[in-house]
Every structure is written in C-alpha cells, then in structure tokens.
Design an enzyme around this catalytic site. Structure first.
Site, PDB file in Angstrom:
ATOM      1  N   ASP A 189       0.690  -1.206  -0.043  1.00  0.00           N
ATOM      2  CA  ASP A 189      -0.057  -0.022   0.030  1.00  0.00           C
ATOM      3  C   ASP A 189       0.813   1.314  -0.044  1.00  0.00           C
ATOM      4  O   ASP A 189       0.165   2.261   0.021  1.00  0.00           O
ATOM      5  CB  ASP A 189      -0.915  -0.004   1.266  1.00  0.00           C
ATOM      6  N   HIS A 191       6.645  -7.975  -1.367  1.00  0.00           N
ATOM      7  CA  HIS A 191       5.419  -8.240  -2.305  1.00  0.00           C
ATOM      8  C   HIS A 191       5.150  -7.043  -3.378  1.00  0.00           C
ATOM      9  O   HIS A 191       3.922  -7.192  -4.009  1.00  0.00           O
ATOM     10  CB  HIS A 191       4.114  -8.623  -1.369  1.00  0.00           C
ATOM     11  N   CYS A 241       4.147  -4.751 -17.836  1.00  0.00           N
ATOM     12  CA  CYS A 241       3.347  -5.347 -19.081  1.00  0.00           C
ATOM     13  C   CYS A 241       3.613  -6.698 -19.095  1.00  0.00           C
ATOM     14  O   CYS A 241       4.681  -7.265 -18.839  1.00  0.00           O
ATOM     15  CB  CYS A 241       3.847  -4.503 -20.300  1.00  0.00           C
ATOM     16  N   CYS A 294       5.957  -6.943 -22.775  1.00  0.00           N
ATOM     17  CA  CYS A 294       7.276  -6.593 -23.092  1.00  0.00           C
ATOM     18  C   CYS A 294       7.853  -6.269 -21.720  1.00  0.00           C
ATOM     19  O   CYS A 294       9.103  -5.813 -21.869  1.00  0.00           O
ATOM     20  CB  CYS A 294       7.241  -5.298 -23.818  1.00  0.00           C
ATOM     21  N   SER A 349      -0.482 -12.080   9.706  1.00  0.00           N
ATOM     22  CA  SER A 349      -1.329 -13.577  10.373  1.00  0.00           C
ATOM     23  C   SER A 349      -0.076 -14.789  10.227  1.00  0.00           C
ATOM     24  O   SER A 349      -0.326 -15.705  10.555  1.00  0.00           O
ATOM     25  CB  SER A 349      -2.231 -14.020   9.654  1.00  0.00           C
ATOM     26  N   ASN A 369       0.158  -7.913  17.863  1.00  0.00           N
ATOM     27  CA  ASN A 369      -1.094  -8.194  17.161  1.00  0.00           C
ATOM     28  C   ASN A 369      -2.307  -8.473  18.195  1.00  0.00           C
ATOM     29  O   ASN A 369      -1.705  -8.953  19.164  1.00  0.00           O
ATOM     30  CB  ASN A 369      -0.769  -9.560  16.314  1.00  0.00           C
ATOM     31  N   ALA A 420      -1.811  -2.012  16.256  1.00  0.00           N
ATOM     32  CA  ALA A 420      -0.192  -1.543  16.037  1.00  0.00           C
ATOM     33  C   ALA A 420      -0.554   0.118  16.274  1.00  0.00           C
ATOM     34  O   ALA A 420       0.434   0.655  16.938  1.00  0.00           O
ATOM     35  CB  ALA A 420       0.159  -1.647  14.788  1.00  0.00           C
TER      36      ALA A 420
HETATM   37  P1  OAD Z   1      -3.761 -10.836   6.988  1.00  0.00           P
HETATM   38  O1  OAD Z   1      -4.864 -10.254   6.551  1.00  0.00           O
HETATM   39  O2  OAD Z   1      -3.444 -12.268   6.739  1.00  0.00           O
HETATM   40  O3  OAD Z   1      -3.310 -10.621   8.659  1.00  0.00           O
HETATM   41  C1  OAD Z   1      -3.760  -9.419   9.212  1.00  0.00           C
HETATM   42  C2  OAD Z   1      -2.949  -9.636  10.545  1.00  0.00           C
HETATM   43  O4  OAD Z   1      -3.396  -8.245  11.273  1.00  0.00           O
HETATM   44  C3  OAD Z   1      -3.799 -10.687  11.488  1.00  0.00           C
HETATM   45  O5  OAD Z   1      -3.126 -11.234  12.175  1.00  0.00           O
HETATM   46  C4  OAD Z   1      -4.726  -9.478  12.454  1.00  0.00           C
HETATM   47  O6  OAD Z   1      -4.972 -10.344  13.693  1.00  0.00           O
HETATM   48  C5  OAD Z   1      -3.890  -8.608  12.559  1.00  0.00           C
HETATM   49  N1  OAD Z   1      -4.363  -7.104  12.860  1.00  0.00           N
HETATM   50  C6  OAD Z   1      -5.713  -6.695  12.620  1.00  0.00           C
HETATM   51  N2  OAD Z   1      -5.858  -5.592  13.083  1.00  0.00           N
HETATM   52  C7  OAD Z   1      -4.787  -5.064  13.577  1.00  0.00           C
HETATM   53  C8  OAD Z   1      -4.116  -3.957  14.126  1.00  0.00           C
HETATM   54  N3  OAD Z   1      -5.182  -3.013  14.166  1.00  0.00           N
HETATM   55  N4  OAD Z   1      -2.889  -3.964  14.680  1.00  0.00           N
HETATM   56  C9  OAD Z   1      -2.230  -5.081  14.382  1.00  0.00           C
HETATM   57  N5  OAD Z   1      -2.562  -6.173  13.946  1.00  0.00           N
HETATM   58  C10 OAD Z   1      -3.807  -6.233  13.555  1.00  0.00           C
HETATM   59  O7  OAD Z   1      -2.460 -10.121   6.426  1.00  0.00           O
HETATM   60  P2  OAD Z   1      -0.965 -10.493   6.074  1.00  0.00           P
HETATM   61  O8  OAD Z   1      -0.430 -11.101   7.345  1.00  0.00           O
HETATM   62  O9  OAD Z   1      -0.307  -9.127   5.698  1.00  0.00           O
HETATM   63  O10 OAD Z   1       0.043 -11.473   0.017  1.00  0.00           O
HETATM   64  O11 OAD Z   1      -1.037 -11.322   4.712  1.00  0.00           O
HETATM   65  C11 OAD Z   1       0.215 -11.842   4.223  1.00  0.00           C
HETATM   66  C12 OAD Z   1       0.010 -11.700   2.661  1.00  0.00           C
HETATM   67  O12 OAD Z   1      -1.164 -12.548   2.417  1.00  0.00           O
HETATM   68  C13 OAD Z   1      -0.254 -10.672   2.099  1.00  0.00           C
HETATM   69  O13 OAD Z   1       0.952  -9.512   2.125  1.00  0.00           O
HETATM   70  C14 OAD Z   1      -0.869 -10.740   0.829  1.00  0.00           C
HETATM   71  C15 OAD Z   1      -1.692 -11.719   1.421  1.00  0.00           C
HETATM   72  O14 OAD Z   1      -2.558 -12.457   0.426  1.00  0.00           O
HETATM   73  C16 OAD Z   1      -0.097 -11.353  -1.384  1.00  0.00           C
HETATM   74  O15 OAD Z   1      -0.829 -10.764  -1.832  1.00  0.00           O
HETATM   75  C17 OAD Z   1       1.107 -12.168  -1.971  1.00  0.00           C
END
Ligand code: OAD
Length: 259
Positions: A115, A129, A137, A140, A207, A231, A249
């Site tokens: 983001d 990521h 593209c 190309c 997560s 978390n 956070a």
């Molecule tokens: P997830 O959506 O899997 O996990 C989000 C985590 O944030 C969970 O453990 C929640 O408990 C925690 N959470 C929620 N609110 C929060 C807050 N206010 N403060 C702190 N923690 C909080 O997201 P990611 O672990 O980032 O990859 O997912 C990993 C990857 O899976 C992403 O980068 C993306 C996704 O699919 C790709 O697209 C390849």
C-alpha cells in the site's frame, strides 16, 4: 507490561528489524486480507455489479492463474484496493516506525504490504510483495508507476512506444508478487540478512501464514534474536515469540517512543 518489556528489550539492541503485514494499515481503513467483513468493504447493490470481495480469498485473486482466467475480475479487486489506499493516511503506527528508524542505531523495516503507507510515513521499507501503484506489461515487461487511484478502462494496456506502431499493446498486470511467484531476489536477500543479524525482530500485524515472508521470523529466532509480536490476535508464531503484545499497532507502536 508489554510496552515496558518491549522498551527495555529495544534499549539494549544494536540492530532491530521489523516485519509488518496488513494489520498495521487496518487502522488507516484498509481491510486486512483475512479479516471478516469490515464497514469499508463495498456491498453488492441491485444497481451495480460491485463484487462482494469478502467472498473471495486472496489466494483466489492474487495468483497468475486467477489473472489468466479472469483479468478483469483481478483488476477490479486491485482497483478497489487502490481506491481505498488512495484515500487512506499513514496512522500513528506507521509514523512511530519511521521515528524509531531515525532514533535507533540500525533499523530495518520489511513489509508485506503493497500500500505504500510506510513510504508516505517517511520510512524506507523493503517491499517483499511489490507495490500496488506499479504496473508491468505482460508482453514486453515495461513498468509504469501510476499512483492514480482508479484505472479506467480496465484492464489497462501498455503504453510503450507511445501511440506509434512499435507499441506492444500488451495487457498490464499489477506490479505485485502473487502466490506461487518468487519474491524479488535482491529485496529478499536484504530482508534475510537483516533477520539473520538483528538482535530484536518485531512482527507487527501479520497472520504469519504466508511464506517465505513469515519464515523471516524463524530465521531471526534461529540466529538468537528476541521476537516481539504486536497483534491483537494469536498467530501460528505466537508460541515462539518472547513478547506477545496483544494490542492494535497504532496504539502500541507510539508507546515505544516514550522514554
Ligand atoms: P492478514 O490479513 O493475513 O493478517 C492480518 C493480521 O493483522 C492478523 O493477524 C490480524 O490479527 C492483525 N491485525 C488486525 N488489526 C490489527 C491492528 N490494528 N494492529 C495490528 N494487527 C492487526 O495479512 P498479512 O499477514 O499481511 O500477499 O497477509 C500476508 C500476505 O497475504 C499479504 O501480503 C498478501 C496476502 O494475501 C500477497 O498478496 C502475495
């Protein structure tokens, strides 16, 4: 207690590394990938074909196979996320990490997020990521950084060669890493090096289900780093962390700046 414990651990550290996930941006209004429906998600309406994105798992949309099958659907999802991100601001969690980097002797920020909110908070993050504002593209390989919140029409096409005959007219894809694709090697190498050499590893808002990113925590642990998880919920890594700080956070991280 966790704030004091964490501050005490950080005070003795020479090199701190942090891995962030979607949770750090949750309080900026960007839904996490594995959350339940949030108020920011669009609803299907009788008048519009807005998909209910919470019916899809990220593994159904963020793959080369999904893009080959239905590029329009995948682009609609990314376009929706781009529009949410464009309206979002870095929150106190992003800002606190940028300030920590200024204050600490050595700080390496690694993110799974695409983001760009760490950049906007003033951090330099290793983006495992990719970046949602990048397009590439499929023919190309031409790359474009396009921070326009919405791309119209979808899918976007390559503009290499301008309007001339040499234009390849390939379909652009999001410049992010999809499931099943390798991480950018030079970024991964720097992340691995940081995980292997840090004294403290912060795991924030992830997560920890997606590898190889989550594997950085094991690398850090195996090299003797103290692990601090921030978390509100447990994760599969919670069993190996030294401090489990169960807090959002945006309220936890600013507390690390207090004396
Ligand atoms: P997830 O959506 O899997 O996990 C989000 C985590 O944030 C969970 O453990 C929640 O408990 C925690 N959470 C929620 N609110 C929060 C807050 N206010 N403060 C702190 N923690 C909080 O997201 P990611 O672990 O980032 O990859 O997912 C990993 C990857 O899976 C992403 O980068 C993306 C996704 O699919 C790709 O697209 C390849």
């Amino acid at each position: 207690m966790s704030a004091e414990q964490t501050r005490a651990i950080l005070a003795d550290a020479q090199h701190i590394a942090a891995l962030t996930g979607a949770g750090i941006s949750a309080e900026s209004g960007i839904p996490t990938f594995r959350s339940n429906t949030s108020s920011t998600e669009p609803r299907a309406t009788a008048s519009g074909p807005v998909p209910l994105w919470d019916r899809f798992r990220p593994e159904d949309l963020a793959t080369p196979e999904a893009f080959a099958r239905d590029p329009q659907l995948v682009w609609q999802w990314y376009d929706w996320r781009r529009s949410l991100i464009a309206q979002a601001q870095p929150n106190p969690g992003h800002l606190a990490l940028a300030e920590l980097a200024r204050r600490l002797p050595r700080f390496t920020l690694i993110t799974q997020n695409v983001d760009g909110l760490h950049d906007r908070a003033g951090s330099h993050a290793l983006k495992l990521h990719g970046d949602i504002w990048d397009l590439r593209c499929t023919i190309c390989g031409h790359e474009r950084h396009d921070p326009a919140p919405s791309l119209d029409p979808l899918p976007p096409y390559c503009n290499c060669g301008g309007s001339g005959e040499s234009r390849c007219r390939g379909m652009m894809r999001p410049g992010v890493v999809w499931f099943g694709e390798p991480l950018p090697a030079h970024i991964w190498q720097q992340a691995e090096e940081a995980a292997s050499s840090c004294d403290v590893f912060l795991v924030i808002g992830t997560s920890a289900l997606v590898y190889p990113a989550a594997g950085l925590v094991h690398i850090a642990k195996n090299h003797g780093a103290r692990i601090i998880e921030i978390n509100p919920a447990d994760t599969p890594l919670s069993g190996i962390v030294d401090v489990a700080w169960r807090s959002p956070a945006a309220s936890a991280l600013p507390q690390l700046l207090q004396p």
